[in-house]
Design an enzyme around this catalytic site. Structure first.
Site, PDB file in Angstrom:
ATOM      1  N   CYS A  99       0.838  -1.205   0.000  1.00  8.95           N
ATOM      2  CA  CYS A  99       0.000   0.000   0.000  1.00  8.95           C
ATOM      3  C   CYS A  99       0.873   1.255   0.000  1.00  8.95           C
ATOM      4  O   CYS A  99       1.761   1.388   0.839  1.00  8.95           O
ATOM      5  CB  CYS A  99      -0.931   0.009   1.209  1.00  8.95           C
ATOM      6  SG  CYS A  99      -2.019   1.456   1.254  1.00  8.95           S
ATOM      7  N   LYS A 138       1.656  -9.866   0.500  1.00  8.52           N
ATOM      8  CA  LYS A 138       1.260  -9.173  -0.729  1.00  8.52           C
ATOM      9  C   LYS A 138       2.181  -7.977  -0.888  1.00  8.52           C
ATOM     10  O   LYS A 138       2.238  -7.105  -0.019  1.00  8.52           O
ATOM     11  CB  LYS A 138      -0.193  -8.718  -0.687  1.00  8.52           C
ATOM     12  CG  LYS A 138      -0.654  -8.073  -2.013  1.00  8.52           C
ATOM     13  CD  LYS A 138      -2.144  -7.758  -1.998  1.00  8.52           C
ATOM     14  CE  LYS A 138      -2.612  -7.317  -3.386  1.00  8.52           C
ATOM     15  NZ  LYS A 138      -2.058  -6.007  -3.794  1.00  8.52           N
ATOM     16  N   ASN A 210      -1.032  -9.809  -9.533  1.00  9.19           N
ATOM     17  CA  ASN A 210      -2.063  -8.793  -9.330  1.00  9.19           C
ATOM     18  C   ASN A 210      -1.639  -7.535 -10.087  1.00  9.19           C
ATOM     19  O   ASN A 210      -0.456  -7.282 -10.268  1.00  9.19           O
ATOM     20  CB  ASN A 210      -2.200  -8.525  -7.820  1.00  9.19           C
ATOM     21  CG  ASN A 210      -3.063  -7.325  -7.487  1.00  9.19           C
ATOM     22  OD1 ASN A 210      -2.632  -6.433  -6.758  1.00  9.19           O
ATOM     23  ND2 ASN A 210      -4.267  -7.279  -7.998  1.00  9.19           N
TER      24      ASN A 210
END
Length: 352
Positions: A99, A138, A210
């Protein structure tokens, strides 16, 4: 749920998306696919430890398999938060190393952790020791001026050394200086080849990709549906915005991605499957709009889609709004489709 079943579910997952993938969104997505792995929004470890756990982490049993994504960089805090998550029933604990928001940077977690692979490994070792469910990462491929071929492998290898075997890679750098979180989802170029190289050179690891994947056709290609594509084969694909804005495609994934011998779930069936959940939450005092806001793209591409969105948006915000609003929205689509069918039949007759 065991590691093997989670690995199977990971073949197609829906990304953790702030303000979007809350419990109502996940219950709706589950009405479309019984197999896809669903993720929570990112929740910080201190919030899990000190906050209202039912509000932050509560979920319906229908959502399984479902993973909890944590944010943080303190191994002890993350271990405690992971234990809480496992006790709440989550099937996987995932650490956010991707993020790019300012809030995340100031808290020394998210994408900025790409600069500290050993700290990521320490965090993952603590999480892994604390829980029996899978502990996963992730990440991005790098941040700012890092060489992605170096930063991605450093992050993955450090965590793999402490026993982590599953990584979801957003195939873009994050630019922490000069780009907003929204721009970071579009502007940095995608490098799918680097993620495929990671899988090729670390074949023992479970690697999902992703970023920028906008269709099930693209999903199938990443999973190696075409035998002549060789090293393109990855273990999983994580869909983001397309799954949210065009959720009807999730109705095809059980058949197309998981090989389930069953008909696809169409939007009308998904609405009916979601209704019991809606009714139960309405009875608890949850506002209709809080749940139906996740459905606005369900009729994408169909006649009446605009009316569907308008009814849910305008009428759904009333304090007294109930399932009758959703019924009216669906009826508007059915009526528009019927009008179109009549028009096509008349045109065919005139042409004959």
């Amino acid at each position: 749920m065991g590691q093997e079943l989670i690995d199977q579910a990971r073949r197609l997952s829906v990304a953790p998306m702030m303000d979007w993938t809350d419990r109502h969104c996940r219950a709706f997505h589950r009405a479309l696919s019984t197999r896809a792995l669903l993720y929570t929004e990112m929740v910080t470890a201190p919030a899990v430890i000190h906050g209202d756990r039912e509000r932050l982490l509560g979920f319906d049993a229908v959502e399984h398999p479902v993973a909890l994504q944590l944010g943080g960089s303190d191994p002890a805090q993350l271990a405690e938060a992971a234990r809480i998550g496992e006790a709440m029933g989550y099937d996987e604990i995932n650490l956010n190393v991707g993020c790019p928001s300012d809030r995340v940077q100031s808290g020394r977690f998210g994408a900025c952790l790409m600069r500290e692979p050993e700290l990521v490994a320490d965090c993952m070792a603590a999480i892994k020791a604390a829980v029996s469910v899978p502990a996963t990462v992730k990440c991005r491929i790098g941040v700012d001026d890092q060489d992605p071929a170096v930063s991605l492998f450093a992050t993955v290898d450090a965590s793999a050394a402490v026993g982590v075997d599953t990584f979801i890679v957003h195939a873009r750098k994050a630019w922490l200086k000069g780009l907003s979180p929204k721009e970071n989802r579009d502007v940095p170029p995608l490098d799918y080849a680097l993620v495929r190289r990671l899988k090729r050179e670390r074949p023992h690891l479970n690697i999902s990709i992703n970023g920028g994947i906008g269709s099930l056709e693209a999903t199938e290609e990443h999973l190696g549906a075409h035998e002549d594509l060789g090293d393109l084969r990855l273990d999983g694909v994580m869909l983001g915005r397309v799954a949210y804005h065009e959720p009807a495609l999730l109705g095809q994934v059980d058949r197309r991605i998981f090989g389930v011998d069953a008909p696809d779930v169409d939007p009308y069936q998904a609405v009916e499957a979601y209704k019991p959940y809606l009714a139960a939450r309405l009875a608890e005092g949850v506002a209709l709009h809080a749940m139906t806001r996740h459905m606005l793209g369900l009729m994408h591409g169909r006649p009446g889609a605009r009316a569907f969105r308008r009814i849910l948006t305008v009428e759904g915000i009333a304090k007294t709004a109930g399932l009758e609003v959703l019924d009216r929205a669906v009826a508007a689509v059915r009526e528009a489709e019927a009008r179109r069918e009549t028009h096509l039949e008349q045109a065919a007759e005139e042409a004959a």
